[in-house]
Design an enzyme around this catalytic site. Structure first.
Site, PDB file in Angstrom:
ATOM      1  N   PHE A   1      -9.000  24.621   6.838  1.00 31.44           N
ATOM      2  CA  PHE A   1      -9.642  23.647   7.712  1.00 31.44           C
ATOM      3  C   PHE A   1      -8.642  22.992   8.666  1.00 31.44           C
ATOM      4  O   PHE A   1      -7.508  22.689   8.274  1.00 31.44           O
ATOM      5  CB  PHE A   1     -10.262  22.503   6.885  1.00 31.44           C
ATOM      6  CG  PHE A   1     -11.399  22.900   5.993  1.00 31.44           C
ATOM      7  CD1 PHE A   1     -12.716  22.870   6.451  1.00 31.44           C
ATOM      8  CD2 PHE A   1     -11.162  23.281   4.676  1.00 31.44           C
ATOM      9  CE1 PHE A   1     -13.773  23.213   5.624  1.00 31.44           C
ATOM     10  CE2 PHE A   1     -12.216  23.626   3.831  1.00 31.44           C
ATOM     11  CZ  PHE A   1     -13.524  23.590   4.313  1.00 31.44           C
ATOM     12  N   ASP A   2      -9.095  22.726   9.880  1.00 29.51           N
ATOM     13  CA  ASP A   2      -8.454  21.724  10.718  1.00 29.51           C
ATOM     14  C   ASP A   2      -8.689  20.374  10.031  1.00 29.51           C
ATOM     15  O   ASP A   2      -9.525  20.269   9.125  1.00 29.51           O
ATOM     16  CB  ASP A   2      -9.090  21.764  12.116  1.00 29.51           C
ATOM     17  CG  ASP A   2      -8.720  20.575  12.959  1.00 29.51           C
ATOM     18  OD1 ASP A   2      -7.517  20.329  13.144  1.00 29.51           O
ATOM     19  OD2 ASP A   2      -9.646  19.866  13.413  1.00 29.51           O
TER      20      ASP A   2
END
Length: 211
Positions: free
Chosen positions: A6-7
């Site tokens: 994930f960002d």
């Protein structure tokens, strides 16, 4: 699929307001500039320290960086709310046997503040920050490094992000790339490079993973 990376800002936590707030304080105090959120967004890519060093006219850059982190830490609880849906998603992925990670442009210092404030410390199998790469997003260097550290092939990974740079990074790394707009504040309304899917709420993404 074995891994979901994930960002962070605008993807795992609604931290864009605190980023904007801290940058606005810095540029107002040191350059006497009133920056809009859109102006700040155009600087995104490098870490906070990189943004300040690259865009601040005032020569007291170290002092400005310290002010950024001071504001970020002091205002965090006021501006960033713990998100139960995100917490449930991460717990579901862990329980389902996925390795989970973060690839963010943030510096480690601010990420650590957020992870501690949101009780996310120790949850991730790999974390790559803006301090860990030579080439920031949209370059896929950090994503490729994360997969290498996990020992996972690109064909077994999903990358999830809310910005154009995230999508470009994921596509260039040849992973299944998901664009999300599920938090109140996210980076990009439209993506110039087409993600494999776009989700506007966490539940839809969980359903996608289950299928």
């Amino acid at each position: 699929m074995k891994t979901v990376i994930f960002d962070f800002d605008g993807t795992l936590a609604n931290t864009l307001p605190i980023c904007f707030d801290a940058f606005q304080h810095v540029f107002k105090q040191f350059d006497n500039k009133e920056l809009t959120e859109e102006q700040i967004k155009t600087m995104f890519g490098p870490s906070e320290t990189g943004i300040i060093r690259g865009n601040l006219s005032n020569s007291n850059k170290d002092e400005a960086i310290e002010l950024y982190y001071k504001i970020y830490a002091e205002h965090h609880d006021q501006l960033v709310v713990n998100n139960e849906e995100i917490n449930n998603l991460l717990a579901f992925l862990k329980e389902s046997g996925y390795k989970i990670g973060i690839f963010t442009g943030k510096a480690k210092r601010s990420l650590d503040i957020s992870l501690q404030a949101l009780s996310m410390e120790g949850m991730f199998d790999v974390i790559i920050t803006g301090d860990d790469v030579v080439k920031p997003k949209p370059d896929p260097e950090g994503l490729i490094t994360a997969l290498s550290l996990l020992g996972v092939d690109h064909s077994q990974a999903i990358f999830v992000g809310d910005s154009d740079a995230d999508i470009l990074s994921g596509v260039q790394a040849n992973v299944l790339t998901i664009g999300v707009q599920w938090l109140p504040d996210y980076h990009s309304l439209e993506f110039t490079s087409e993600p494999h899917a776009i989700f506007k709420n966490v539940g839809e993404f969980m359903k996608f993973i289950k299928e």
